[in-house]
Design a protein around this motif. Sequence first.
Motif, PDB file in Angstrom:
ATOM      1  N   VAL B  37      52.873  38.319  80.262  1.00 15.09           N
ATOM      2  CA  VAL B  37      54.126  37.809  79.731  1.00 15.09           C
ATOM      3  C   VAL B  37      55.153  37.698  80.846  1.00 15.09           C
ATOM      4  O   VAL B  37      55.231  38.564  81.732  1.00 15.09           O
ATOM      5  CB  VAL B  37      54.629  38.668  78.535  1.00 15.09           C
ATOM      6  N   SER B  38      55.858  36.569  80.872  1.00 12.56           N
ATOM      7  CA  SER B  38      56.958  36.368  81.823  1.00 12.56           C
ATOM      8  C   SER B  38      58.138  35.834  81.008  1.00 12.56           C
ATOM      9  O   SER B  38      58.007  35.620  79.805  1.00 12.56           O
ATOM     10  CB  SER B  38      56.545  35.344  82.883  1.00 12.56           C
ATOM     11  N   GLU B  39      59.257  35.608  81.662  1.00 15.12           N
ATOM     12  CA  GLU B  39      60.408  35.081  80.930  1.00 15.12           C
ATOM     13  C   GLU B  39      60.083  33.743  80.264  1.00 15.12           C
ATOM     14  O   GLU B  39      60.695  33.360  79.267  1.00 15.12           O
ATOM     15  CB  GLU B  39      61.623  34.926  81.862  1.00 15.12           C
ATOM     16  N   ALA B  40      59.073  33.037  80.835  1.00 13.41           N
ATOM     17  CA  ALA B  40      58.730  31.724  80.291  1.00 13.41           C
ATOM     18  C   ALA B  40      57.955  31.818  78.984  1.00 13.41           C
ATOM     19  O   ALA B  40      58.005  30.913  78.152  1.00 13.41           O
ATOM     20  CB  ALA B  40      57.913  30.937  81.311  1.00 13.41           C
ATOM     21  N   GLY B  41      57.211  32.920  78.820  1.00 14.84           N
ATOM     22  CA  GLY B  41      56.419  33.051  77.602  1.00 14.84           C
ATOM     23  C   GLY B  41      55.174  33.907  77.832  1.00 14.84           C
ATOM     24  O   GLY B  41      55.050  34.593  78.842  1.00 14.84           O
ATOM     25  N   LEU B  42      54.256  33.831  76.877  1.00 14.96           N
ATOM     26  CA  LEU B  42      53.041  34.649  76.924  1.00 14.96           C
ATOM     27  C   LEU B  42      51.840  33.761  77.236  1.00 14.96           C
ATOM     28  O   LEU B  42      51.637  32.721  76.605  1.00 14.96           O
ATOM     29  CB  LEU B  42      52.810  35.321  75.560  1.00 14.96           C
ATOM     30  N   LYS B  43      51.034  34.200  78.203  1.00 14.10           N
ATOM     31  CA  LYS B  43      49.802  33.477  78.515  1.00 14.10           C
ATOM     32  C   LYS B  43      48.613  34.372  78.186  1.00 14.10           C
ATOM     33  O   LYS B  43      48.540  35.514  78.633  1.00 14.10           O
ATOM     34  CB  LYS B  43      49.786  33.093  79.997  1.00 14.10           C
ATOM     35  N   LEU B  44      47.678  33.852  77.393  1.00 13.45           N
ATOM     36  CA  LEU B  44      46.443  34.573  77.079  1.00 13.45           C
ATOM     37  C   LEU B  44      45.298  33.925  77.844  1.00 13.45           C
ATOM     38  O   LEU B  44      45.241  32.698  77.936  1.00 13.45           O
ATOM     39  CB  LEU B  44      46.133  34.492  75.587  1.00 13.45           C
ATOM     40  N   GLU B  54      42.940  29.253  78.970  1.00 13.04           N
ATOM     41  CA  GLU B  54      44.271  29.845  78.948  1.00 13.04           C
ATOM     42  C   GLU B  54      45.068  29.176  77.845  1.00 13.04           C
ATOM     43  O   GLU B  54      45.044  27.952  77.713  1.00 13.04           O
ATOM     44  CB  GLU B  54      45.005  29.594  80.272  1.00 13.04           C
ATOM     45  N   SER B  55      45.757  29.969  77.060  1.00 12.86           N
ATOM     46  CA  SER B  55      46.633  29.412  76.034  1.00 12.86           C
ATOM     47  C   SER B  55      48.016  29.988  76.272  1.00 12.86           C
ATOM     48  O   SER B  55      48.178  31.189  76.479  1.00 12.86           O
ATOM     49  CB  SER B  55      46.116  29.794  74.649  1.00 12.86           C
ATOM     50  N   PHE B  56      49.012  29.126  76.242  1.00 12.93           N
ATOM     51  CA  PHE B  56      50.363  29.556  76.575  1.00 12.93           C
ATOM     52  C   PHE B  56      51.265  29.428  75.349  1.00 12.93           C
ATOM     53  O   PHE B  56      51.246  28.419  74.648  1.00 12.93           O
ATOM     54  CB  PHE B  56      50.912  28.689  77.718  1.00 12.93           C
ATOM     55  N   ILE B  57      52.028  30.459  75.078  1.00  9.27           N
ATOM     56  CA  ILE B  57      53.041  30.394  74.010  1.00  9.27           C
ATOM     57  C   ILE B  57      54.404  30.479  74.677  1.00  9.27           C
ATOM     58  O   ILE B  57      54.764  31.522  75.234  1.00  9.27           O
ATOM     59  CB  ILE B  57      52.871  31.561  73.014  1.00  9.27           C
ATOM     60  N   PRO B  58      55.159  29.380  74.659  1.00 10.66           N
ATOM     61  CA  PRO B  58      56.448  29.393  75.345  1.00 10.66           C
ATOM     62  C   PRO B  58      57.425  30.344  74.653  1.00 10.66           C
ATOM     63  O   PRO B  58      57.359  30.514  73.431  1.00 10.66           O
ATOM     64  CB  PRO B  58      56.934  27.943  75.225  1.00 10.66           C
ATOM     65  N   ALA B  59      58.309  30.961  75.438  1.00 12.75           N
ATOM     66  CA  ALA B  59      59.321  31.842  74.856  1.00 12.75           C
ATOM     67  C   ALA B  59      60.175  31.045  73.871  1.00 12.75           C
ATOM     68  O   ALA B  59      60.528  31.550  72.802  1.00 12.75           O
ATOM     69  CB  ALA B  59      60.180  32.446  75.954  1.00 12.75           C
ATOM     70  N   GLU B  60      60.446  29.794  74.243  1.00 15.31           N
ATOM     71  CA  GLU B  60      61.285  28.969  73.381  1.00 15.31           C
ATOM     72  C   GLU B  60      60.834  27.528  73.511  1.00 15.31           C
ATOM     73  O   GLU B  60      60.478  27.072  74.595  1.00 15.31           O
ATOM     74  CB  GLU B  60      62.749  29.096  73.831  1.00 15.31           C
ATOM     75  N   GLU B  61      60.799  26.816  72.414  1.00 14.11           N
ATOM     76  CA  GLU B  61      60.424  25.405  72.481  1.00 14.11           C
ATOM     77  C   GLU B  61      61.089  24.679  71.333  1.00 14.11           C
ATOM     78  O   GLU B  61      61.048  25.152  70.189  1.00 14.11           O
ATOM     79  CB  GLU B  61      58.902  25.258  72.395  1.00 14.11           C
ATOM     80  N   ASP B  62      61.644  23.510  71.633  1.00 10.88           N
ATOM     81  CA  ASP B  62      62.321  22.701  70.612  1.00 10.88           C
ATOM     82  C   ASP B  62      63.310  23.531  69.807  1.00 10.88           C
ATOM     83  O   ASP B  62      63.395  23.407  68.575  1.00 10.88           O
ATOM     84  CB  ASP B  62      61.288  22.068  69.663  1.00 10.88           C
ATOM     85  N   GLY B  63      64.009  24.435  70.502  1.00 10.43           N
ATOM     86  CA  GLY B  63      65.018  25.234  69.824  1.00 10.43           C
ATOM     87  C   GLY B  63      64.468  26.400  69.015  1.00 10.43           C
ATOM     88  O   GLY B  63      65.231  27.164  68.435  1.00 10.43           O
ATOM     89  N   LEU B  64      63.133  26.534  68.951  1.00  7.88           N
ATOM     90  CA  LEU B  64      62.549  27.663  68.213  1.00  7.88           C
ATOM     91  C   LEU B  64      62.154  28.770  69.181  1.00  7.88           C
ATOM     92  O   LEU B  64      61.587  28.508  70.244  1.00  7.88           O
ATOM     93  CB  LEU B  64      61.308  27.220  67.438  1.00  7.88           C
ATOM     94  N   VAL B  65      62.458  30.016  68.820  1.00  7.56           N
ATOM     95  CA  VAL B  65      62.112  31.148  69.677  1.00  7.56           C
ATOM     96  C   VAL B  65      60.798  31.750  69.208  1.00  7.56           C
ATOM     97  O   VAL B  65      60.652  32.130  68.050  1.00  7.56           O
ATOM     98  CB  VAL B  65      63.232  32.205  69.645  1.00  7.56           C
ATOM     99  N   TYR B  66      59.798  31.797  70.089  1.00  7.79           N
ATOM    100  CA  TYR B  66      58.509  32.369  69.734  1.00  7.79           C
ATOM    101  C   TYR B  66      58.294  33.756  70.337  1.00  7.79           C
ATOM    102  O   TYR B  66      57.610  34.581  69.761  1.00  7.79           O
ATOM    103  CB  TYR B  66      57.367  31.448  70.176  1.00  7.79           C
ATOM    104  N   VAL B  67      58.828  33.957  71.557  1.00 10.30           N
ATOM    105  CA  VAL B  67      58.659  35.235  72.238  1.00 10.30           C
ATOM    106  C   VAL B  67      60.040  35.709  72.679  1.00 10.30           C
ATOM    107  O   VAL B  67      60.809  34.933  73.232  1.00 10.30           O
ATOM    108  CB  VAL B  67      57.745  35.116  73.486  1.00 10.30           C
ATOM    109  N   GLU B  68      60.334  36.981  72.425  1.00 10.76           N
ATOM    110  CA  GLU B  68      61.643  37.480  72.860  1.00 10.76           C
ATOM    111  C   GLU B  68      61.545  38.938  73.313  1.00 10.76           C
ATOM    112  O   GLU B  68      60.462  39.510  73.339  1.00 10.76           O
ATOM    113  CB  GLU B  68      62.685  37.296  71.736  1.00 10.76           C
ATOM    114  N   ASN B  69      62.699  39.505  73.706  1.00  5.87           N
ATOM    115  CA  ASN B  69      62.745  40.885  74.231  1.00  5.87           C
ATOM    116  C   ASN B  69      61.687  41.110  75.314  1.00  5.87           C
ATOM    117  O   ASN B  69      60.952  42.086  75.296  1.00  5.87           O
ATOM    118  CB  ASN B  69      62.529  41.921  73.117  1.00  5.87           C
ATOM    119  N   ILE B  70      61.627  40.176  76.250  1.00  3.03           N
ATOM    120  CA  ILE B  70      60.530  40.178  77.220  1.00  3.03           C
ATOM    121  C   ILE B  70      60.801  41.093  78.405  1.00  3.03           C
ATOM    122  O   ILE B  70      61.841  41.011  79.046  1.00  3.03           O
ATOM    123  CB  ILE B  70      60.291  38.736  77.744  1.00  3.03           C
TER     124      ILE B  70
END
Lengths: 380, 380
Positions: B37-44, B54-70
């Motif tokens: 996990v980085s500020e950009a998001g989570l990579k599996l 590799e699958s990446f979940i962005p911390a934020e995309e299109d105004g939606l927050v997926y990952v926080e408190n990183i």
Amino acid sequence: MKFVIQRDQLMESVQHVMKAISSRTTIPILTGMKLEVSEAGLKLTGSDSDISIESFIPAEEDGLVYVENIEPGSIVLQAKYFPDIVRKLPQNTVEILTDDHRNVTIRSGNAEFHLNGQDAEEYPQLPKLHTEDSFELPIDLLKELIRQTVFAVSSSETRPILTGVNVKIQDGELHFIATDSHRLASRKLPLQESGGSLAFDNVVIPGKSLTELNKILSDSDDTIEINVTDNQILFRTKHLYFLSRLLDGNYPETSRLIPDESKTIVKMDTKELLQSIDRASLLARENRNNVVRLITKGGNQIEINGNSPEVGNVVEEVEAASIEGEELKISFSAKYMMDALKAVGTDQVKVEFTGAMRPFLIRPIEDEQILQLILPVRTY
Amino acid sequence: MKFVIQRDQLMESVQHVMKAISSRTTIPILTGMKLEVSEAGLKLTGSDSDISIESFIPAEEDGLVYVENIEPGSIVLQAKYFPDIVRKLPQNTVEILTDDHRNVTIRSGNAEFHLNGQDAEEYPQLPKLHTEDSFELPIDLLKELIRQTVFAVSSSETRPILTGVNVKIQDGELHFIATDSHRLASRKLPLQESGGSLAFDNVVIPGKSLTELNKILSDSDDTIEINVTDNQILFRTKHLYFLSRLLDGNYPETSRLIPDESKTIVKMDTKELLQSIDRASLLARENRNNVVRLITKGGNQIEINGNSPEVGNVVEEVEAASIEGEELKISFSAKYMMDALKAVGTDQVKVEFTGAMRPFLIRPIEDEQILQLILPVRTY
């Protein structure tokens, strides 16, 4: 033999009868399915000698014609191919006929199958039950009784009698009991006043038979008629005849296993308890018994935990509706507990403990007819 | 490491990455899944050394927050338990954190899992592809190319090169070819004018890699970017990075297998042909090759039949739209024919024969881009 039939009706009956047919039987003709057609309709029969199933398709019912152009006769067809053939026929109308050499033709649309049949005279006669005593139940209720008990039968042949469900009639109640000696499932049902004497008082039905019967019966408030003789039980609906052998021997007396007092009583939401045990069991798989632990905490909280030293552990606090009595730490099989909670089927559940080493009970909060019992696992 | 994530997003990524993870790998850490996990998001990340995903979940995309408190960091978790844990978490918000001893805590609602993690430094680095050459395809089209060819790869390791799909770029066309030496599937696709030189001209991609890629990609007209180096191919979408090794060796030249003339041409409804072959194959299973026979008849009729001496036979006449050329009797594998007809995917199909002993072609009536070839079976 000759007849024309609707494929969808034929398919449904074939699927029912297939439940009794095994490719591993020692009597070769029982790998086949018997077809008998008369002016009344078509009867299909399958049997593995433990279970026999007959399904009847009337020539006409409620003004609808299902079987026509009938020339009475009978034949046995290899069950390995017949269901797939019926399923894949191109049209909904199917003609089936035989010649003098037991060659069978199945015709639908432009497709024509030729199969080698066997002599129906060689197919064993199903025993006819000679009893006037029978009783009836709504199909829905019978399915419920089966579903709430049959999962608890033993899968081991060490004590063959425990592979069956004990069905008793006592004090005007029908009573289903199953146990594998680690857990017990019990369901009672008050019977309507019946005119004559009831057909039996205590039999043991193979768990497998009840499981198959439950699959065949669709939910319905129609009734099913039950007949018992010394060594067979017959379930009969309008078009289905399901015969099973009974298990020989005496079923153990289980009533003394059920504690008549309890020291800790937990009432809570069934689904919440079920799901937290499911989660705890994720990390309890490594030890083969899949054991989870339940601990009462202050303030109506219980803790559920699972532990697998190699992998990790899980701990969860769940709020109970109420906890009465002594504090408790107890370990048990997650699988048994989940089976029991699913069988109870009510939104709220009452779990009654009598200490960490004694069997405990799971039942609906206001219903004495369903009872699930589990023996804890000794880990302390 | 610490972050809070939405369970549904995490679950989807975990399922993608699991496609690359095998419990039977010889490198123990590859039984795990890497979380970074980085500020950009989570990579599996998951890998069995043949395929890496590799699958990446962005911390934020299109105004939606997926990952926080990183709090950035990384860990490797045992893949055997992680997917079930995520699936069964009680709430949609999940907190995952590690301590200095690589103890991992997964928290959701009142449930708390503790797992033993492994050092992410020990996880092999995925090769980074050093190439500027790449091309793009709509995902839908790539899935279609895979679906129309990959089933025809060889399942035997006798000639390892045939377990892959040959992908070529030639004359401005992308060309997928698969053969197991009994049948061949081929699909061409004209490429858009591309700015620079294309990334490769001839590679062989393991069939298993393409099958897994096809499962992960959902139908979409988004594009996927394809990069090739000497021994690896990379498929890249917005949040997915799918890397596969390539097969070593020369793929056989298959163009000479394809007959350039035909003696009998049958045009007909694909589904009718498919279903009649399916029925004929019911009684062709006994002989291991599942061989059915096709015979041209007068008046646009063809006969399909299957025969299994022990059991019986099936014969069906099907009406073709047209039959041109010589009369024909030919036998072939029902399975190969059904695979080919399903791959063609059009309502009408053209089958071109060059005699009973020569390979024959199946393709859409007005489309030269899809071609299926089958070698007949010698029964006459």
